[in-house]
Design an enzyme around this catalytic site. Sequence first.
Site, PDB file in Angstrom:
ATOM      1  N   ASN A 147       0.813  -1.222   0.000  1.00  0.00           N
ATOM      2  CA  ASN A 147       0.000   0.000   0.000  1.00  0.00           C
ATOM      3  C   ASN A 147       0.847   1.273   0.000  1.00  0.00           C
ATOM      4  OD1 ASN A 147       0.907  -0.043   2.618  1.00  0.00           O
ATOM      5  ND2 ASN A 147      -1.088  -0.453   3.550  1.00  0.00           N
ATOM      6  N   HIS A 333      -7.118   6.596   9.663  1.00  0.00           N
ATOM      7  CA  HIS A 333      -6.154   5.612   9.146  1.00  0.00           C
ATOM      8  C   HIS A 333      -6.706   4.827   7.944  1.00  0.00           C
ATOM      9  CE1 HIS A 333      -2.341   3.160  10.331  1.00  0.00           C
ATOM     10  NE2 HIS A 333      -2.390   3.454   9.039  1.00  0.00           N
TER      11      HIS A 333
HETATM   12  P1  NDP Z   1      10.668   2.375   3.731  1.00  0.00           P
HETATM   13  O1  NDP Z   1      11.339   1.400   4.634  1.00  0.00           O
HETATM   14  O2  NDP Z   1      10.630   2.114   2.263  1.00  0.00           O
HETATM   15  O3  NDP Z   1      11.328   3.814   3.919  1.00  0.00           O
HETATM   16  C1  NDP Z   1      11.581   4.373   5.154  1.00  0.00           C
HETATM   17  C2  NDP Z   1      12.754   5.302   4.979  1.00  0.00           C
HETATM   18  O4  NDP Z   1      12.921   6.013   6.202  1.00  0.00           O
HETATM   19  C3  NDP Z   1      14.079   4.571   4.709  1.00  0.00           C
HETATM   20  O5  NDP Z   1      14.721   5.182   3.618  1.00  0.00           O
HETATM   21  C4  NDP Z   1      14.826   4.795   6.016  1.00  0.00           C
HETATM   22  O6  NDP Z   1      16.220   4.819   5.850  1.00  0.00           O
HETATM   23  C5  NDP Z   1      14.314   6.144   6.414  1.00  0.00           C
HETATM   24  N1  NDP Z   1      14.556   6.509   7.791  1.00  0.00           N
HETATM   25  C6  NDP Z   1      14.543   5.726   8.880  1.00  0.00           C
HETATM   26  N2  NDP Z   1      14.779   6.468   9.971  1.00  0.00           N
HETATM   27  C7  NDP Z   1      14.945   7.742   9.557  1.00  0.00           C
HETATM   28  C8  NDP Z   1      15.240   8.965  10.221  1.00  0.00           C
HETATM   29  N3  NDP Z   1      15.409   9.001  11.547  1.00  0.00           N
HETATM   30  N4  NDP Z   1      15.335  10.084   9.483  1.00  0.00           N
HETATM   31  C9  NDP Z   1      15.186  10.040   8.150  1.00  0.00           C
HETATM   32  N5  NDP Z   1      14.908   8.908   7.464  1.00  0.00           N
HETATM   33  C10 NDP Z   1      14.794   7.782   8.163  1.00  0.00           C
HETATM   34  O7  NDP Z   1       9.213   2.578   4.323  1.00  0.00           O
HETATM   35  P2  NDP Z   1       7.897   3.058   3.568  1.00  0.00           P
HETATM   36  O8  NDP Z   1       8.212   4.250   2.754  1.00  0.00           O
HETATM   37  O9  NDP Z   1       7.224   1.910   2.935  1.00  0.00           O
HETATM   38  O10 NDP Z   1       6.984   3.457   4.826  1.00  0.00           O
HETATM   39  C11 NDP Z   1       7.354   4.489   5.722  1.00  0.00           C
HETATM   40  C12 NDP Z   1       6.468   4.414   6.956  1.00  0.00           C
HETATM   41  O11 NDP Z   1       5.148   4.732   6.604  1.00  0.00           O
HETATM   42  C13 NDP Z   1       6.369   3.004   7.567  1.00  0.00           C
HETATM   43  O12 NDP Z   1       7.395   2.798   8.507  1.00  0.00           O
HETATM   44  C14 NDP Z   1       5.024   2.988   8.201  1.00  0.00           C
HETATM   45  O13 NDP Z   1       5.101   3.325   9.575  1.00  0.00           O
HETATM   46  C15 NDP Z   1       4.249   4.070   7.469  1.00  0.00           C
HETATM   47  N6  NDP Z   1       3.158   3.506   6.677  1.00  0.00           N
HETATM   48  C16 NDP Z   1       1.907   4.012   6.868  1.00  0.00           C
HETATM   49  C17 NDP Z   1       0.843   3.482   6.186  1.00  0.00           C
HETATM   50  C18 NDP Z   1      -0.531   4.025   6.352  1.00  0.00           C
HETATM   51  O14 NDP Z   1      -1.490   3.326   6.048  1.00  0.00           O
HETATM   52  N7  NDP Z   1      -0.707   5.260   6.780  1.00  0.00           N
HETATM   53  C19 NDP Z   1       1.009   2.346   5.255  1.00  0.00           C
HETATM   54  C20 NDP Z   1       2.386   1.971   5.043  1.00  0.00           C
HETATM   55  C21 NDP Z   1       3.398   2.507   5.778  1.00  0.00           C
HETATM   56  P3  NDP Z   1      17.029   3.436   5.960  1.00  0.00           P
HETATM   57  O15 NDP Z   1      16.606   2.614   4.803  1.00  0.00           O
HETATM   58  O16 NDP Z   1      18.443   3.846   5.898  1.00  0.00           O
HETATM   59  O17 NDP Z   1      16.657   2.831   7.281  1.00  0.00           O
END
Ligand code: NDP
Length: 390
Positions: A147, A333
């Site tokens: 998603n 949500h």
């Molecule tokens: P990804 O794992 O693809 O991307 C997350 C990114 O965040 C990675 O590039 C990661 O870096 C980076 N990151 C981690 N910690 C930090 C920080 N402190 N500062 C800056 N960047 C950081 O996740 P998604 O994009 O798929 O999803 C992101 C979040 O969205 C999920 O964790 C989830 O909680 C939320 N989500 C919400 C949904 C909803 O229905 N509202 C549905 C799906 C997700 P690195 O790879 O180096 O760790």
Amino acid sequence: MAKVLCVLYDDPADGYPTTYARDDLPRIERYPDGQSAPTPLGADFTPGHLLGSVSGELGLRAYLESRGHTLVVTSDKDGAGSVFDRELVDADVVISQPFWPAYLTPERIAAAKNLKLAVTAGIGSDHVDLDAAIAHGVTVAEVTYCNSISVAEHVVMMTLSLVRNYLPSHQVVLDGGWNIADCVARSYDLEGMHVGTVAAGRIGLAVLRRLAPFDVKLHYTDRHRLPADVEEELGLVFHESAAAMVPHCDVVTINAPLHPETEHLFDDKLLATMKRGAYLINTARAKIVDQEAVQQALESGQLAGYAGDVWYPQPAPADHPWRTMPHHGMTPHISGSSLSAQARYAAGTREILEAWFADKPIRDEYLIVSGGALAGTGAHSYAVNSAPDR
Ligand code: NDP
């Protein structure tokens, strides 16, 4: 034979739908990074039907029962004596969704003596205490990428809705009014604004790609820089931290996971460094922002708008202050639970169960915890001692 306990949100108030607004869904074979969409051996549901609510059962009943397993589905997940607590005691598999999370606390995991597998029908397993899962040998899996684009679309929708003052303007129509000045006194164009994302992973990068055609200036911060050709293609400005980025932005979107580094990242101090009248969109996790600080920033005008759809706890109580704070565009949500997303995460859940029951490996990209340690996607994106969202 296994007992599968599935926690889903309630059916629509008017009952489970018998007809739908559209007849089909576009077929998505692959995600932008090349990963294939779920490929279960079979599916007993119609894509486009409501699968995420109790009567939708993620389309799993025929599959599970035909193989002799038991399926229990409930929305009753919180409070003493909940159906979830009662049924958990002898459940082998728990399936839950981030939208309606069955919080798997250390106490619940300890009480669930047979529990071997916890599946997140969606993305984000922070409702599962990963330390406890590791300690008790519980495998945790989620449907990575199912998603991500759904959420990115929601971010774009909210960005435009807040900046253009769409929701109050629509309300004027619903209320029978026609005061144009009431609508436009807070309405701006997005064109030319500076938009930044905290994290440019699957969702963050998809947001940047979707906003680029609006002729905005794009910024991002992440633990790792994107490839130089992507930065160049989208004209991205990289910042070392959220603190370094937000003073430059008119719109900030949060797309990072919840972990100790990001919990309450957007507190009084950080919000005070944003441009007065900035907009903040948070579809990641509620606890990345300080609840009261956001409310106060909207009341003082430091923020011109806040939107997203993640709350803590979920469901949010009727008196949650975010329901009544000014200039917000919150939803309950829903961003990752469109009918399109449901078809993918139902299929992904089935794929995980098929692998599990056949004693075959679950795809690495779906694994969060396996064999008593973080594994697959979990080893990259999650940390132990870091499940604060409960
Ligand atoms: P990804 O794992 O693809 O991307 C997350 C990114 O965040 C990675 O590039 C990661 O870096 C980076 N990151 C981690 N910690 C930090 C920080 N402190 N500062 C800056 N960047 C950081 O996740 P998604 O994009 O798929 O999803 C992101 C979040 O969205 C999920 O964790 C989830 O909680 C939320 N989500 C919400 C949904 C909803 O229905 N509202 C549905 C799906 C997700 P690195 O790879 O180096 O760790």
